[in-house]
Design a protein around this motif. Sequence first.
Motif, PDB file in Angstrom:
ATOM      1  N   GLY A  16      45.541  34.128  22.915  1.00  0.00           N
ATOM      2  CA  GLY A  16      45.538  32.983  22.009  1.00  0.00           C
ATOM      3  C   GLY A  16      44.155  32.632  21.492  1.00  0.00           C
ATOM      4  O   GLY A  16      43.161  33.284  21.813  1.00  0.00           O
ATOM      5  N   LEU A  17      44.107  31.586  20.688  1.00  0.00           N
ATOM      6  CA  LEU A  17      42.838  31.131  20.127  1.00  0.00           C
ATOM      7  C   LEU A  17      41.963  30.536  21.221  1.00  0.00           C
ATOM      8  O   LEU A  17      42.461  30.005  22.208  1.00  0.00           O
ATOM      9  CB  LEU A  17      43.099  30.062  19.052  1.00  0.00           C
ATOM     10  N   ARG A  18      40.662  30.629  21.024  1.00  0.00           N
ATOM     11  CA  ARG A  18      39.716  30.049  21.982  1.00  0.00           C
ATOM     12  C   ARG A  18      38.879  28.993  21.287  1.00  0.00           C
ATOM     13  O   ARG A  18      38.493  29.166  20.127  1.00  0.00           O
ATOM     14  CB  ARG A  18      38.778  31.128  22.527  1.00  0.00           C
ATOM     15  N   ASN A  19      38.546  27.919  22.010  1.00  0.00           N
ATOM     16  CA  ASN A  19      37.665  26.884  21.462  1.00  0.00           C
ATOM     17  C   ASN A  19      36.344  27.525  21.055  1.00  0.00           C
ATOM     18  O   ASN A  19      35.821  28.394  21.763  1.00  0.00           O
ATOM     19  CB  ASN A  19      37.406  25.790  22.502  1.00  0.00           C
ATOM     20  N   VAL A  42      53.501  33.808   8.991  1.00  0.00           N
ATOM     21  CA  VAL A  42      52.212  33.607   9.652  1.00  0.00           C
ATOM     22  C   VAL A  42      51.388  32.625   8.814  1.00  0.00           C
ATOM     23  O   VAL A  42      51.292  32.775   7.601  1.00  0.00           O
ATOM     24  CB  VAL A  42      51.465  34.947   9.802  1.00  0.00           C
ATOM     25  N   GLN A  43      50.832  31.614   9.472  1.00  0.00           N
ATOM     26  CA  GLN A  43      50.052  30.600   8.745  1.00  0.00           C
ATOM     27  C   GLN A  43      48.935  30.067   9.631  1.00  0.00           C
ATOM     28  O   GLN A  43      49.107  29.912  10.834  1.00  0.00           O
ATOM     29  CB  GLN A  43      50.982  29.438   8.335  1.00  0.00           C
ATOM     30  N   TRP A  44      47.781  29.809   9.017  1.00  0.00           N
ATOM     31  CA  TRP A  44      46.642  29.183   9.696  1.00  0.00           C
ATOM     32  C   TRP A  44      46.483  27.761   9.162  1.00  0.00           C
ATOM     33  O   TRP A  44      46.691  27.509   7.974  1.00  0.00           O
ATOM     34  CB  TRP A  44      45.356  29.961   9.409  1.00  0.00           C
ATOM     35  N   TRP A  45      46.067  26.851  10.034  1.00  0.00           N
ATOM     36  CA  TRP A  45      45.868  25.452   9.652  1.00  0.00           C
ATOM     37  C   TRP A  45      44.555  24.952  10.230  1.00  0.00           C
ATOM     38  O   TRP A  45      44.120  25.407  11.283  1.00  0.00           O
ATOM     39  CB  TRP A  45      46.980  24.567  10.227  1.00  0.00           C
ATOM     40  N   ASP A  78      34.061  20.297   9.006  1.00  0.00           N
ATOM     41  CA  ASP A  78      35.048  21.334   9.333  1.00  0.00           C
ATOM     42  C   ASP A  78      35.490  21.258  10.796  1.00  0.00           C
ATOM     43  O   ASP A  78      36.436  21.930  11.192  1.00  0.00           O
ATOM     44  CB  ASP A  78      34.482  22.736   9.042  1.00  0.00           C
ATOM     45  N   SER A  79      34.797  20.460  11.600  1.00  0.00           N
ATOM     46  CA  SER A  79      35.192  20.309  13.006  1.00  0.00           C
ATOM     47  C   SER A  79      36.627  19.802  13.068  1.00  0.00           C
ATOM     48  O   SER A  79      37.024  18.947  12.277  1.00  0.00           O
ATOM     49  CB  SER A  79      34.275  19.302  13.711  1.00  0.00           C
ATOM     50  N   GLY A  80      37.395  20.344  14.006  1.00  0.00           N
ATOM     51  CA  GLY A  80      38.780  19.906  14.143  1.00  0.00           C
ATOM     52  C   GLY A  80      39.586  20.920  14.918  1.00  0.00           C
ATOM     53  O   GLY A  80      39.039  21.763  15.638  1.00  0.00           O
ATOM     54  N   THR A  81      40.892  20.849  14.755  1.00  0.00           N
ATOM     55  CA  THR A  81      41.785  21.741  15.483  1.00  0.00           C
ATOM     56  C   THR A  81      42.284  22.845  14.563  1.00  0.00           C
ATOM     57  O   THR A  81      42.875  22.578  13.521  1.00  0.00           O
ATOM     58  CB  THR A  81      42.990  20.955  16.039  1.00  0.00           C
ATOM     59  N   VAL A  82      42.021  24.095  14.961  1.00  0.00           N
ATOM     60  CA  VAL A  82      42.528  25.258  14.231  1.00  0.00           C
ATOM     61  C   VAL A  82      43.840  25.664  14.888  1.00  0.00           C
ATOM     62  O   VAL A  82      43.924  25.765  16.112  1.00  0.00           O
ATOM     63  CB  VAL A  82      41.520  26.430  14.284  1.00  0.00           C
ATOM     64  N   THR A  83      44.870  25.879  14.071  1.00  0.00           N
ATOM     65  CA  THR A  83      46.182  26.256  14.595  1.00  0.00           C
ATOM     66  C   THR A  83      46.667  27.515  13.914  1.00  0.00           C
ATOM     67  O   THR A  83      46.574  27.662  12.693  1.00  0.00           O
ATOM     68  CB  THR A  83      47.211  25.124  14.361  1.00  0.00           C
ATOM     69  N   ALA A  93      43.176  25.781  18.929  1.00  0.00           N
ATOM     70  CA  ALA A  93      41.875  25.682  19.586  1.00  0.00           C
ATOM     71  C   ALA A  93      41.011  24.712  18.794  1.00  0.00           C
ATOM     72  O   ALA A  93      41.265  24.448  17.625  1.00  0.00           O
ATOM     73  CB  ALA A  93      41.205  27.055  19.664  1.00  0.00           C
ATOM     74  N   LYS A  94      39.999  24.202  19.462  1.00  0.00           N
ATOM     75  CA  LYS A  94      39.085  23.257  18.817  1.00  0.00           C
ATOM     76  C   LYS A  94      37.918  24.008  18.174  1.00  0.00           C
ATOM     77  O   LYS A  94      37.376  24.942  18.763  1.00  0.00           O
ATOM     78  CB  LYS A  94      38.516  22.279  19.846  1.00  0.00           C
ATOM     79  N   LEU A  95      37.546  23.547  16.987  1.00  0.00           N
ATOM     80  CA  LEU A  95      36.329  24.018  16.332  1.00  0.00           C
ATOM     81  C   LEU A  95      35.345  22.856  16.343  1.00  0.00           C
ATOM     82  O   LEU A  95      35.665  21.766  15.863  1.00  0.00           O
ATOM     83  CB  LEU A  95      36.605  24.440  14.881  1.00  0.00           C
ATOM     84  N   LEU A  96      34.172  23.087  16.925  1.00  0.00           N
ATOM     85  CA  LEU A  96      33.125  22.069  16.935  1.00  0.00           C
ATOM     86  C   LEU A  96      31.931  22.607  16.159  1.00  0.00           C
ATOM     87  O   LEU A  96      31.362  23.634  16.520  1.00  0.00           O
ATOM     88  CB  LEU A  96      32.699  21.738  18.372  1.00  0.00           C
ATOM     89  N   VAL A  97      31.595  21.925  15.051  1.00  0.00           N
ATOM     90  CA  VAL A  97      30.443  22.321  14.245  1.00  0.00           C
ATOM     91  C   VAL A  97      29.306  21.371  14.590  1.00  0.00           C
ATOM     92  O   VAL A  97      29.413  20.161  14.416  1.00  0.00           O
ATOM     93  CB  VAL A  97      30.775  22.252  12.741  1.00  0.00           C
TER      94      VAL A  97
END
Length: 104
Positions: A16-19, A42-45, A78-83, A93-97
């Motif tokens: 799966g996705l990783r923070n 398939v979709q990315w958010w 852009d920080s937030g949750t990537v799904t 997973a979380k994206l922290l910029v």
Amino acid sequence: LLLLCHAEEAAVIVSGLRNTDVFVGEAATFTCELSHPGVKNVQWWLDGTPLHNNLVTEISEQDGRIHTLTLNDVACHDSGTVTFRAGSLISSAKLLVKGISLPA
């Protein structure tokens, strides 16, 4: 008479996705691996907003199983949750910029 019937196995998320933490201006890459190809829808958010392939957002697929999202030149907002969603499968997973603090 022996009748062999094999049901189509449902795909599962193998990896799966990783923070991910990156600095402003860098690229953030998220990868999700499925057990087998052919999964539909398939979709990315990012924070509930669907992402599409463009200059800043690169969406790619390898062997139909490995799905990759690269966000180029990220900014603080852009920080937030990537799904990642593939059919009924979901990985987030979380994206922290992080901003770059300049010396005073």
